[in-house]
Design a protein around this motif. Structure first.
Motif, short mmCIF file in Angstrom:
data_model
loop_
_atom_site.label_atom_id
_atom_site.label_comp_id
_atom_site.label_asym_id
_atom_site.label_seq_id
_atom_site.Cartn_x
_atom_site.Cartn_y
_atom_site.Cartn_z
N HIS A 23 -34.82 13.47 11.12
CA HIS A 23 -33.61 12.90 11.70
C HIS A 23 -33.31 11.53 11.11
O HIS A 23 -34.21 10.71 10.97
CB HIS A 23 -33.77 12.78 13.22
N VAL A 24 -32.07 11.32 10.77
CA VAL A 24 -31.64 9.99 10.32
C VAL A 24 -30.44 9.55 11.12
O VAL A 24 -29.61 10.37 11.51
CB VAL A 24 -31.25 9.97 8.83
N ARG A 25 -30.36 8.26 11.33
CA ARG A 25 -29.23 7.72 12.08
C ARG A 25 -28.18 7.22 11.11
O ARG A 25 -28.48 6.68 10.04
CB ARG A 25 -29.70 6.59 12.99
N THR A 28 -28.50 3.51 10.25
CA THR A 28 -29.56 3.21 9.30
C THR A 28 -29.12 3.50 7.87
O THR A 28 -29.31 2.68 6.97
CB THR A 28 -30.81 4.05 9.62
N LEU A 29 -28.53 4.65 7.71
CA LEU A 29 -28.06 5.03 6.38
C LEU A 29 -27.00 4.05 5.89
O LEU A 29 -26.98 3.67 4.71
CB LEU A 29 -27.50 6.45 6.40
N VAL B 61 -35.30 15.63 18.42
CA VAL B 61 -35.44 16.57 17.32
C VAL B 61 -36.86 17.09 17.30
O VAL B 61 -37.80 16.41 17.67
CB VAL B 61 -35.09 15.93 15.97
N ILE B 270 -36.87 3.69 7.90
CA ILE B 270 -36.33 4.32 9.09
C ILE B 270 -37.41 4.44 10.17
O ILE B 270 -37.18 4.15 11.33
CB ILE B 270 -35.78 5.73 8.75
#
Lengths: 271, 271
Positions: A23-25, A28-29, B61, B270
């Motif tokens: 999972h990435v937010r 953040t990206l 997740v 992250i």
DNA sequence: CAGCGCATTTGGTATTTACAACATAATTGC
DNA sequence: GCAATTATGTTGTAAATACCAAATGCGCTG
């Protein structure tokens, strides 16, 4: 079509990140790439449209497995049916039995079912999704060797069938691409050989197919109807097929819809 | 300790749901269970503390794979190091080679590396995480048979070693629980046999170990130092071990930290 | 049944994210 | 170089989520 470095590089790197973390937010990206959250949002939407990831509220989640990016729409359409079939098939399994499970989407559903239960089974399979599904259970798991097919998520080939031939199971569950009065059909030659071996090495064999497989004639005949002992499906087969099944002494289990308190229902509603 | 049905049942069902879909939203779970979002939030936090899932912004997740729920804290602590090791080890592989890869966390990192590249390798492994990592690449993948060990995510046993013995590889990458002047050590007897076979069936063998493995004496001696050709690690080994390595003609590759533009860096930040 | 501990709810506020319409910048093709 | 297209940034608003603290409900024990 796309030759721009900017966007493509972001996309590639986003996907890369998702291989390491599930999972990435977006935030953040965005800070990472030095762009606006809106841009990332658009990136994620685009990638999501391509089916390369799943959107979440604040970001994105990786698609489960690098497997089956190109899922047939037909497959997608019958998720509920296949769950119901798996549910019904799981009732056929008794504690302590030795069970062979074929690679396939419906059979994987069955494995999830069996994995949640607590029957002490011995499971022999050529499919990793099946093994993974059962991993947390108390069952013993024997995996076959062979050439790994990422699309199917399992192993196939001469090594696989040779290995399977060493075992003897109480039950086998197999899938198929088609089912006609002639018998069971499949599009994958290697998979067909595996299925034949599963049938040969088990006392009883059940075929798990949804109604879309009825009267589908595809590449190769795996086995005649008489080779199997029963089918588990979601709708009663058409008249002519039903006659052939009866003549071949194949029992037909028609699965009802899964009950409301079923955990899988939740998944459906979420999706 | 816990006998109450309420909370435990929700927890179980949440985890169940996450086996089917990689992501659930808090709001969805709340309406489904008929409880407040606050309650779900606590559930998720609790499960997250237990390491059974990962929190995301609007939900949770699933942890990648049902594998290795009980990761050692020690393992957790050396994530960066193991990535660096994998990065360095990947440079040792040349296109077209036949590579055997052991099951293990560091070797899985290596597989991710090799999977992103485009060298046409033939990879033989007893680990599903390794296979999965390489699935999207152009490489050919051969999986071993054997008893599936959910904790390791791979297969082990006599079947595994017998099967491996049929092949011949250019390179083998193995992991270990300990490395001393005496040789390579491991805690798992079955895994030790697999490692021995990998060493025997490859022209060159590299051991992938982080510095925490130095001078660790554990259950079983897998092989003497002279059995391997090189080690890839994150720090220079201590003096005495270095002498033994030199005497055994083992080359030592010390991996530097991953570069800043590396996609994995992002993951670290992250996390 | 009173009291206790735990789980859950409730209410209120601060943050974060989503969405949409528009403005600006970059790229491409000619 | 110019125009058309595409990509990106901005702004504003609505919605969803997170966080906190206190109150309520519930089951259990003595």
């Amino acid at each position: 079509m796309t030759r721009k470095p900017r966007k493509d590089e972001r996309h590639a790197r986003i996907l890369e990140v998702l291989r390491y973390t599930p999972h990435v937010r977006i935030a953040t990206l965005a800070t990472r790439f030095g762009v606006t959250t809106e841009t990332i949002r658009r990136d994620l939407d685009a990638l999501s449209d391509q089916g390369l990831l799943d959107r979440a509220h604040g970001g994105a989640v990786a698609r489960p497995m690098g497997i089956q990016p190109p899922i047939d729409e037909r497959e997608q359409a019958t998720v509920d049916e296949r769950r119901a079939i798996a549910h019904a098939a799981a009732r056929l399994v008794e504690p302590g039995q030795v069970v062979m499970i074929d690679a396939g989407s419906t059979t994987t559903q069955l494995a999830w079912r069996l994995g949640t239960g607590d029957r002490a089974l011995t499971v022999i399979t050529n499919s990793y999704p099946v093994a993974s599904a059962m991993a947390s259970s108390t069952s013993r798991l024997i995996l076959c060797p062979g050439d790994f097919n990422a699309r199917e998520g399992g192993v196939f080939g001469q090594d696989t069938t040779d290995y399977l031939a060493r075992f003897h199971a109480n039950l086998a569950f197999i899938g198929a691409s088609g089912l006609t009065g002639e018998g069971i059909l499949d599009v994958n030659r290697d998979a067909a050989w595996v299925k034949r071996t599963l049938i040969a090495r088990s006392e009883r064999t059940y075929l798990l197919v949804d109604h879309t497989k009825f009267a589908q004639t595809v590449l190769e005949l795996v086995a005649p109807l008489s080779a199997i002992d029963g089918i588990v499906t979601d709708r009663p087969p058409p008249e002519s097929l039903a006659r052939h099944l009866q003549r071949a002494d194949v029992t037909v289990h028609v699965a009802g819809p899964v009950t409301a308190d079923d955990p899988q229902r939740l998944t459906e509603e979420i999706a």
